[in-house]
Design an enzyme around this catalytic site. Structure first.
Site, PDB file in Angstrom:
ATOM      1  N   CYS A 267      11.363 159.833 -51.264  1.00  0.00           N
ATOM      2  CA  CYS A 267      12.549 158.960 -51.182  1.00  0.00           C
ATOM      3  C   CYS A 267      13.451 159.042 -52.408  1.00  0.00           C
ATOM      4  O   CYS A 267      14.558 159.559 -52.333  1.00  0.00           O
ATOM      5  CB  CYS A 267      12.107 157.526 -50.952  1.00  0.00           C
ATOM      6  SG  CYS A 267      11.119 157.357 -49.464  1.00  0.00           S
ATOM      7  N   LYS A 330       2.217 159.125 -56.535  1.00  0.00           N
ATOM      8  CA  LYS A 330       1.829 157.838 -57.133  1.00  0.00           C
ATOM      9  C   LYS A 330       0.463 157.470 -56.580  1.00  0.00           C
ATOM     10  O   LYS A 330       0.022 158.045 -55.574  1.00  0.00           O
ATOM     11  CB  LYS A 330       2.865 156.757 -56.851  1.00  0.00           C
ATOM     12  CG  LYS A 330       2.959 156.328 -55.400  1.00  0.00           C
ATOM     13  CD  LYS A 330       3.875 155.121 -55.306  1.00  0.00           C
ATOM     14  CE  LYS A 330       3.931 154.560 -53.916  1.00  0.00           C
ATOM     15  NZ  LYS A 330       4.844 153.453 -53.767  1.00  0.00           N
TER      16      LYS A 330
HETATM   17  C1  UGA Z   1      10.634 153.823 -52.795  1.00  0.00           C
HETATM   18  C2  UGA Z   1      11.175 152.402 -52.973  1.00  0.00           C
HETATM   19  O1  UGA Z   1      10.452 151.731 -54.011  1.00  0.00           O
HETATM   20  C3  UGA Z   1      11.036 151.612 -51.667  1.00  0.00           C
HETATM   21  O2  UGA Z   1      11.607 150.325 -51.824  1.00  0.00           O
HETATM   22  C4  UGA Z   1      11.771 152.373 -50.567  1.00  0.00           C
HETATM   23  O3  UGA Z   1      11.658 151.715 -49.315  1.00  0.00           O
HETATM   24  C5  UGA Z   1      11.186 153.760 -50.442  1.00  0.00           C
HETATM   25  O4  UGA Z   1      11.305 154.454 -51.695  1.00  0.00           O
HETATM   26  C6  UGA Z   1      11.962 154.487 -49.373  1.00  0.00           C
HETATM   27  O5  UGA Z   1      13.161 154.724 -49.554  1.00  0.00           O
HETATM   28  O6  UGA Z   1      11.410 154.703 -48.292  1.00  0.00           O
HETATM   29  P1  UGA Z   1       8.158 154.871 -52.759  1.00  0.00           P
HETATM   30  O7  UGA Z   1       8.825 156.195 -52.652  1.00  0.00           O
HETATM   31  O8  UGA Z   1       7.012 154.533 -51.877  1.00  0.00           O
HETATM   32  O9  UGA Z   1       9.238 153.706 -52.513  1.00  0.00           O
HETATM   33  O10 UGA Z   1       7.640 154.753 -54.247  1.00  0.00           O
HETATM   34  P2  UGA Z   1       7.927 153.858 -55.539  1.00  0.00           P
HETATM   35  O11 UGA Z   1       6.896 152.828 -55.665  1.00  0.00           O
HETATM   36  O12 UGA Z   1       9.332 153.431 -55.573  1.00  0.00           O
HETATM   37  O13 UGA Z   1       7.667 154.938 -56.682  1.00  0.00           O
HETATM   38  C7  UGA Z   1       8.524 156.074 -56.787  1.00  0.00           C
HETATM   39  C8  UGA Z   1       8.142 156.923 -57.959  1.00  0.00           C
HETATM   40  O14 UGA Z   1       8.513 156.288 -59.174  1.00  0.00           O
HETATM   41  C9  UGA Z   1       6.648 157.252 -58.097  1.00  0.00           C
HETATM   42  O15 UGA Z   1       6.522 158.624 -58.396  1.00  0.00           O
HETATM   43  C10 UGA Z   1       6.207 156.386 -59.255  1.00  0.00           C
HETATM   44  O16 UGA Z   1       5.133 156.955 -59.946  1.00  0.00           O
HETATM   45  C11 UGA Z   1       7.459 156.363 -60.095  1.00  0.00           C
HETATM   46  N1  UGA Z   1       7.540 155.194 -61.010  1.00  0.00           N
HETATM   47  C12 UGA Z   1       7.588 153.928 -60.503  1.00  0.00           C
HETATM   48  C13 UGA Z   1       7.599 155.388 -62.374  1.00  0.00           C
HETATM   49  O17 UGA Z   1       7.570 156.534 -62.872  1.00  0.00           O
HETATM   50  N2  UGA Z   1       7.695 154.306 -63.200  1.00  0.00           N
HETATM   51  C14 UGA Z   1       7.735 153.038 -62.716  1.00  0.00           C
HETATM   52  O18 UGA Z   1       7.819 152.093 -63.530  1.00  0.00           O
HETATM   53  C15 UGA Z   1       7.665 152.856 -61.337  1.00  0.00           C
END
Ligand code: UGA
Length: 440
Positions: A267, A330
């Site tokens: 995403c 993640k």
């Molecule tokens: C993301 C959004 O958070 C959701 O709200 C959305 O619905 C979704 O995309 C989508 O468009 O379908 P997701 O891809 O499941 O969700 O993952 P996230 O939890 O957002 O994490 C994304 C990435 O950011 C991961 O690789 C995670 O490791 C990284 N991340 C997250 C960081 O590097 N630092 C942080 O503090 C948080």
């Protein structure tokens, strides 16, 4: 209240979870997908992906007889509400979103729409898509209408986010049609609304933009803290303490301020690129030009880990045994799309390192796209003989590793904590050479 009859078109991550979640609310749901293998698995109660809580939900709803799956679009004909939940990946030839699945699903559905049916877009699309589809609907199936109802679920929390979202967003036509669409969606989500979950009604363009701007904001927040990590690296500051301190400001908030190897997944990366591409088409590329920088900062963090790995071997990793802990983008996911972890493992291999990659859930998905890597499901076996350990997905079992015990397994106690998820003091006390990202 009697449940409604719903169809969910596209049974990937979003669609399969949506279908099972809607069935759990008492609706009668048919999930439709062109992928026969996926439909067979889902019909058998086997989840085609790893998602905590989903297997149980799927089994319970199949058992209750409210949920079924098929490849036959004609099964949608009796539904009152149709959710479009197909993927919108990055185009193979550019940065924009590839809408071929949305268009194909929409067209295949058109002949099956009954009077008063509501087609509800859930896929993440470039702004303007809903209006384009609505125009087609008005011409070819005027008995039905369209709404756009973006999804905000996170992998790893998909069921919870679907049943208890932070908010519901409806993009609808103006006037009576919009009111009717709103009433139908309110009926679908009656329990969430009764629980007081905020519901916002707006036009199509705003609803589409809500989704992409939410993901753009989250990506920006992560790249912001990763930019601070870069500054911390040259000043001796500690980005994790910085994040804690600024995070106490309620206007900033601590969530999504974890510096590390950055964001990946199906995403955030493709959504910010698609948003930039769409904004450029609309002549407002400058307004979101910063998203290009957000992307660049994010990718630079992977370079940094590779740089630190090279430093650990005085510039040459050839033949050196490196254990890469994590492949998923993640924790609590087996998704390796645009995963920083998998990317780093591959880059180390390209530099000649003897990489052993492990992950509690994502080895099979990683193997499908990169069969050439050396995978080891057993963590101890992966650690055994390693001259460097690189943690790139912060699974609980890696966060909880005991530094003293782990030191006995490896050949040399060197670790790069690409997620800043370990306690440097404890690891150093146990004799490790510890490097984090943006922390001394
Ligand atoms: C993301 C959004 O958070 C959701 O709200 C959305 O619905 C979704 O995309 C989508 O468009 O379908 P997701 O891809 O499941 O969700 O993952 P996230 O939890 O957002 O994490 C994304 C990435 O950011 C991961 O690789 C995670 O490791 C990284 N991340 C997250 C960081 O590097 N630092 C942080 O503090 C948080």
């Amino acid at each position: 209240m009697d449940g409604m009859r719903l169809s969910v078109i596209g049974c990937g991550y979003l669609g399969a979870v949506h279908a099972a979640s809607m069935a759990s609310l008492g609706h009668e749901v048919v999930g439709i997908d062109v992928d026969a293998a996926k439909i067979e698995k889902l019909s058998d109660g086997r989840a085609p992906f790893f998602e905590p809580g989903f297997d149980e939900l799927l089994a319970a709803q199949l058992e209750a007889g409210r949920l079924s799956f098929t490849t036959d679009m004609a099964a949608a004909a009796s539904a009152e509400v149709h959710f479009l939940a197909v993927g919108t990946p990055q185009r193979p030839d550019g940065e924009g979103a590839d809408l071929r699945y949305v268009d194909a699903a929409f067209e295949a559905l058109l002949p099956h729409l009954r009077r008063g049916a509501l087609v509800v877009g859930k896929s993440t699309v470039p702004v303007g898509t809903a209006a384009r589809l609505d125009a087609v609907l008005q011409e070819q199936a005027p008995q039905a209408q369209l709404a756009w109802n973006p999804e905000f679920l996170r992998e790893g929390f998909a069921v919870e986010d679907t049943l208890r979202p932070d908010r519901l967003v409806y993009g609808v036509r103006p006037g009576d049609d919009g009111q009717r669409a709103t009433a139908m969606l309110d009926e679908v989500y009656a329990s969430a609304i009764a629980d007081g979950i905020p519901r916002l009604v707006m036009d199509f363009a705003t609803a589409e933009l809500v989704k992409v701007s939410a993901n753009a904001f989250l990506a920006t927040k992560i790249s912001f803290i990763n930019a601070m990590a870069e500054v911390a690296e040259v000043t001796g500051a500690d980005v994790t303490k910085l994040a804690d301190a600024i995070g106490y400001d309620a206007r900033i908030g601590r969530r999504f301020l974890n510096a590390g190897v950055g964001f990946g997944g199906g995403c955030l990366p493709k959504d910010i690129r698609a948003f930039s591409a769409r904004a450029e088409e609309l002549g407002v590329g400058q307004s979101v030009a910063f998203l290009r920088e957000v992307d660049r900062i994010n990718l630079r963090r992977r370079d940094r880990v590779v740089e630190l790995a090279l430093e650990a071997f005085d510039g040459d990793v050839t033949g050196r045994r490196i254990a890469v802990l994590g492949l998923a983008f993640k924790p609590d996911s087996d998704d390796v799309r645009d995963s920083p972890a998998l990317d780093i493992a591959r880059r180390l291999v390209r530099l000649g390192a003897d990489v052993v990659a492990t992950d509690p859930e994502a080895i099979e998905t990683a193997r499908r796209v990169h069969p050439e890597l050396h995978y080891e499901p057993d963590l101890d076996a992966a650690l055994s003989g390693a001259e460097l350990v690189v943690v790139v997905t912060e699974w609980k079992r890696y966060r909880e590793l005991d530094p003293a015990e782990t030191a006995l397994e490896v050949a040399r106690p060197w670790i790069i904590d690409g997620r800043n998820c370990l306690d440097p003091v404890r690891w150093r006390e146990a004799g490790w050479s510890y490097r984090g990202l943006g922390r001394p």
